[in-house]
Design an enzyme around this catalytic site. Structure first.
Site, mmCIF file in Angstrom:
data_model
loop_
_atom_site.group_PDB
_atom_site.id
_atom_site.type_symbol
_atom_site.label_atom_id
_atom_site.label_comp_id
_atom_site.label_asym_id
_atom_site.label_seq_id
_atom_site.Cartn_x
_atom_site.Cartn_y
_atom_site.Cartn_z
ATOM 1 N N ARG A 22 0.866 -1.184 0.000
ATOM 2 C CA ARG A 22 0.000 0.000 0.000
ATOM 3 C C ARG A 22 0.897 1.227 0.000
ATOM 4 O O ARG A 22 1.606 1.499 0.974
ATOM 5 C CB ARG A 22 -0.924 0.018 1.209
ATOM 6 N N GLU A 24 0.634 4.505 0.272
ATOM 7 C CA GLU A 24 0.624 5.566 1.286
ATOM 8 C C GLU A 24 1.177 5.079 2.625
ATOM 9 O O GLU A 24 1.589 5.877 3.451
ATOM 10 C CB GLU A 24 -0.772 6.157 1.458
ATOM 11 N N ASP A 25 1.222 3.765 2.835
ATOM 12 C CA ASP A 25 1.759 3.220 4.086
ATOM 13 C C ASP A 25 3.273 3.029 4.041
ATOM 14 O O ASP A 25 3.964 3.306 5.025
ATOM 15 C CB ASP A 25 1.127 1.861 4.411
ATOM 16 N N ARG A 27 5.456 3.265 0.755
ATOM 17 C CA ARG A 27 6.212 3.615 -0.452
ATOM 18 C C ARG A 27 7.492 4.380 -0.133
ATOM 19 O O ARG A 27 8.550 4.085 -0.683
ATOM 20 C CB ARG A 27 5.368 4.444 -1.418
ATOM 21 N N GLY A 55 -7.881 2.912 -11.379
ATOM 22 C CA GLY A 55 -9.267 2.724 -11.771
ATOM 23 C C GLY A 55 -9.976 1.860 -10.762
ATOM 24 O O GLY A 55 -9.445 1.549 -9.703
ATOM 25 N N GLU A 89 -4.754 -7.194 -6.092
ATOM 26 C CA GLU A 89 -3.416 -7.701 -6.413
ATOM 27 C C GLU A 89 -3.177 -9.026 -5.690
ATOM 28 O O GLU A 89 -2.684 -9.986 -6.291
ATOM 29 C CB GLU A 89 -2.329 -6.712 -5.978
#
Length: 103
Positions: A22, A24-25, A27, A55, A89
């Site tokens: 994820r 925003e957690d 990267r 999307g 994913e």
């Protein structure tokens, strides 16, 4: 970041490792360090970037990257399971693993 010469000689989309995380957690922290270490070791690694189209459904580009990767590394974080994108994913990763063990 440029990829090592050994990675560039492979067919486009054929990865050693697919990273699922994820953004925003992790990267800018753990995943960035992991990706850098893998690339420096000459491991052709797929990590999505901020420019991939987002999307409602997982993109064909991501599906292809998962399917053509030798392995996947899932970086579970506090918010991973609350992301539909991450869960999609993960489902594809599990499907690919299942198909590979059945052949």
């Amino acid at each position: 970041m440029t990829e090592p010469d050994s990675s560039r000689s492979r067919p486009q989309g054929a990865y050693d490792v697919f990273l699922s995380f994820r953004g925003e957690d992790t990267r800018k922290t753990f995943t960035d360090h992991l990706y850098t270490a893998l690339v420096q070791a000459g491991i052709h690694t797929f990590r999505d970037d901020d420019e991939l189209p987002r999307g409602k459904e997982i993109s064909d580009h991501l599906l292809e990257a998962i399917q053509e990767s030798k392995i996947s590394i899932v970086v579970f974080s506090k918010g991973y399971a609350s992301s539909r994108w991450c869960l999609d994913e993960l489902v594809e990763i599990v499907k690919c693993k299942y198909r590979k063990t059945r052949t």
